[in-house]
Design an enzyme around this catalytic site. Structure first.
Site, mmCIF file in Angstrom:
data_model
loop_
_atom_site.group_PDB
_atom_site.id
_atom_site.type_symbol
_atom_site.label_atom_id
_atom_site.label_comp_id
_atom_site.label_asym_id
_atom_site.label_seq_id
_atom_site.Cartn_x
_atom_site.Cartn_y
_atom_site.Cartn_z
ATOM 1 C CG HIS A 22 -2.076 -0.919 1.068
ATOM 2 N ND1 HIS A 22 -3.376 -0.500 0.964
ATOM 3 C CD2 HIS A 22 -2.122 -2.274 0.971
ATOM 4 C CE1 HIS A 22 -4.178 -1.540 0.830
ATOM 5 N NE2 HIS A 22 -3.435 -2.630 0.835
ATOM 6 C CG ASP A 115 -4.894 2.520 1.579
ATOM 7 O OD1 ASP A 115 -5.814 1.819 1.140
ATOM 8 O OD2 ASP A 115 -3.710 2.167 1.641
ATOM 9 C CB SER A 281 5.574 -8.058 1.869
ATOM 10 O OG SER A 281 4.319 -7.466 1.607
ATOM 11 C CD GLN A 336 9.356 -7.630 -6.596
ATOM 12 O OE1 GLN A 336 9.557 -8.500 -5.758
ATOM 13 N NE2 GLN A 336 8.159 -7.316 -6.999
ATOM 14 C CD1 TRP A 354 -2.495 -2.734 -8.355
ATOM 15 C CD2 TRP A 354 -2.745 -4.403 -9.823
ATOM 16 N NE1 TRP A 354 -2.869 -2.185 -9.565
ATOM 17 C CE2 TRP A 354 -3.030 -3.187 -10.475
ATOM 18 C CE3 TRP A 354 -2.836 -5.606 -10.546
ATOM 19 C CZ2 TRP A 354 -3.395 -3.118 -11.820
ATOM 20 C CZ3 TRP A 354 -3.196 -5.540 -11.889
ATOM 21 C CH2 TRP A 354 -3.476 -4.317 -12.511
ATOM 22 C CG ASN A 355 2.095 -2.434 -5.323
ATOM 23 O OD1 ASN A 355 1.932 -1.335 -5.816
ATOM 24 N ND2 ASN A 355 1.470 -2.829 -4.234
ATOM 25 C CB SER A 356 4.655 -8.221 -7.604
ATOM 26 O OG SER A 356 5.229 -8.029 -6.326
ATOM 27 C CD GLU A 359 7.110 -3.651 -8.087
ATOM 28 O OE1 GLU A 359 7.644 -4.767 -7.911
ATOM 29 O OE2 GLU A 359 6.773 -2.902 -7.148
ATOM 30 C CG ASP A 375 -4.978 -8.522 -5.084
ATOM 31 O OD1 ASP A 375 -4.407 -9.133 -4.155
ATOM 32 O OD2 ASP A 375 -4.403 -7.632 -5.736
ATOM 33 C CD GLN A 376 -1.491 -13.171 -3.519
ATOM 34 O OE1 GLN A 376 -1.447 -14.403 -3.498
ATOM 35 N NE2 GLN A 376 -1.019 -12.433 -2.533
#
Ligand code: UDP
Length: 465
Positions: A22, A115, A281, A336, A354-356, A359, A375-376
């Site tokens: 986040h 957020d 994480s 990363q 989502w961030n990964s 990226e 959400d994965q």
């Protein structure tokens, strides 16, 4: 002074939930606003420890310490942590707004960007005479599914073999977010994500960390419910259009990355030869899953760089590190972005946070997607079937992804029949991601429009303190 005017009287205060997934996107958005000349401050709720953030950041920190023991509360339960966070921030936020002089003058515009997991923050902003903007950190597709649940358009428990929602592909139960397909398993988190929409229609602006070409149909559908602005991807500018000064890293790490060890090891490997493996994480895979993963990596015969957090390292099978030392490196946390941007990396095996995902798309790296939860599962569906940049690793009857499946997926993505197409698609997404934040791009235009609306004060009438 930012391009296009003096915006130094505009103050934006951002409030993320303090997990790596986040804080990264919210802070990156804050940096983009600061790069245009706005004053930007970031609230961090960090118990009684301070957060490590890089000094040269253009964003000022407003740490909220909780002497009454947030750390021990965090260890107890997520409910207790969230209750404590709400109580402490509700008390401290008006003081911070006051200290920064955000609600004082008729001539200054100021906004709290909160957020979406903390929708109660909007009322506090309004009471202080400050605008409020909600920031969604998940994909628009996933947020839309929760919106459907919130509005009663999606019925649970899921009984149909396929679920149809406007703007989205047909979704099988295991493509839906796990908190919905397995409703009841995590009531607090399901409530948290559904409740994001309690302030959705009342917020002055709504931001999504995505970009229009990536989720075109569902973004259009969402924009029909109320105006929204896509501002992603929130990957540091160095890896995209490289226009924001000093923006080459997120600048905040909740764990310490092994920077030199990763770089030296990657430098010794051939182009495209390494599988980079990193799971989320927060959650901790079971010992059986860790063993299957380790064996799958070994069987694939590929070079691998595997991130295993310190607390999880005891689950690595005995002797595995010694036996694979020719091919593999295990680190407790990686830089990363540097890893994904390194030419040695040919494939990213990720839990699909989502961030990964953003990226990997922004850096053009194809993926193996073994989703675990939240959400994965939905992100993995999009990777495999919509964006076509990777494949999903499937669980067996025991709920585990076996070593043969891990090996098969790595081989498929590294040099299977469709690997060239996946690499091409990944490179095309890299270009689209870069275009979105470049001059004239959709996300860049949305940011400029937000600043213009905030400056002109004509978007909405100023809230009364
Ligand atoms: N990350 C990192 N080093 C690692 C693993 C992850 O810096 O070894 C960062 C990663 O770049 C991403 C964030 O941690 O920005 C994880 O966010 P994501 O949404 O992918 O997953 P979460 O952990 O929040 O489920």
């Amino acid at each position: 002074m930012g391009k296009g005017g003096d915006f130094s009287q505009i103050h934006v205060l951002v409030l993320p939930l303090l997990t790596q997934g986040h804080i990264n996107p919210v802070l990156q958005f804050a940096k983009r606003l600061a790069s245009k000349g706005l004053q930007v401050s970031l609230i961090t709720f960090c118990g009684n420890k301070s957060l490590e953030i890089r000094d040269n950041s253009s964003v000022k920190l407003e740490p909220v310490f909780d002497d009454l023991g947030a750390d021990s509360v965090m260890e107890k339960s997520i409910d207790d942590y969230l209750d404590r966070l709400e109580a402490v921030v509700t008390f401290r936020l008006p003081q911070i707004i006051d200290k920064l002089g955000m609600s004082k003058s008729e001539n200054t515009a100021s906004c709290l960007v909160y957020d979406s997991a903390l929708p109660w923050a909007l009322d506090i902003a309004k009471q202080q005479g400050v605008y409020g903007a909600e920031f969604f950190t998940f994909s628009c597709a996933v947020s839309t599914i929760y919106y459907n649940l919130h509005e009663g358009l999606l019925k649970v428990p899921i009984v149909e073999p396929c679920t149809f929602m406007a703007g989205l592909p047909l979704l099988r139960p295991h493509d839906l977010p796990s908190f919905i397909s397995d409703i009841g398993a995590y009531p607090t988190l399901t409530h948290l994500l559904t409740n994001q929409f309690s302030s959705f229609k009342k917020a002055d602006w709504v931001f999504f960390n995505t970009f229009t070409s990536l989720e075109n149909e569902v973004i259009n559908w969402m924009a029909y419910q109320r105006p929204i602005k896509t501002i992603g991807p929130t990957v540091p500018s160095k890896y995209l259009e490289n226009r924001v000064d000093d923006d080459d890293d997120y600048g905040v790490h909740l764990f310490k990355p092994e920077i030199d060890i990763c770089a030296n090891w990657l430098n010794s490997k051939k182009t495209g030869s390494v599988v980079y493996v990193s799971f989320e994480s927060l959650a901790a895979p079971g010992e059986d899953q860790m063993e299957e993963l380790a064996m799958g990596l070994k069987r694939s015969g590929r070079n691998f760089l595997w991130v295993v957090r310190e607390s999880e390292q005891k689950k690595i099978p005995a002797n595995f590190i010694e036996e694979t030392s020719e091919k593999g490196l295990v680190v407790s946390w990686s830089p990363q972005l540097e890893v994904l941007g390194h030419k040695a990396v040919g494939c990213f095996m990720s839990h699909c946070g989502w961030n990964s995902m953003m990226e990997a798309l922004s850096l053009g790296v194809p993926m193996v997607a073994p989703p675990h939860w939240t959400d994965q599962t939905t992100n993995a569906k999009f990777i495999a079937d919509v964006w076509r940049v990777g494949i999903r690793a499937e669980i067996d009857g025991e709920g585990i992804i076996g070593k043969e499946e891990i090996e098969r997926c790595i081989r498929e993505v590294m040099d299977g029949d469709q690997s060239e197409e996946m690499k091409r698609n990944a490179m095309n997404w890299k270009k689209s991601a870069t275009d979105a934040v470049s001059e004239g791009g959709s996300s860049e235009n949305n940011i400029i429009e937000f600043i213009a609306q905030l400056t002109c004060n004509n978007h909405i009438s100023k809230p009364q303190a």
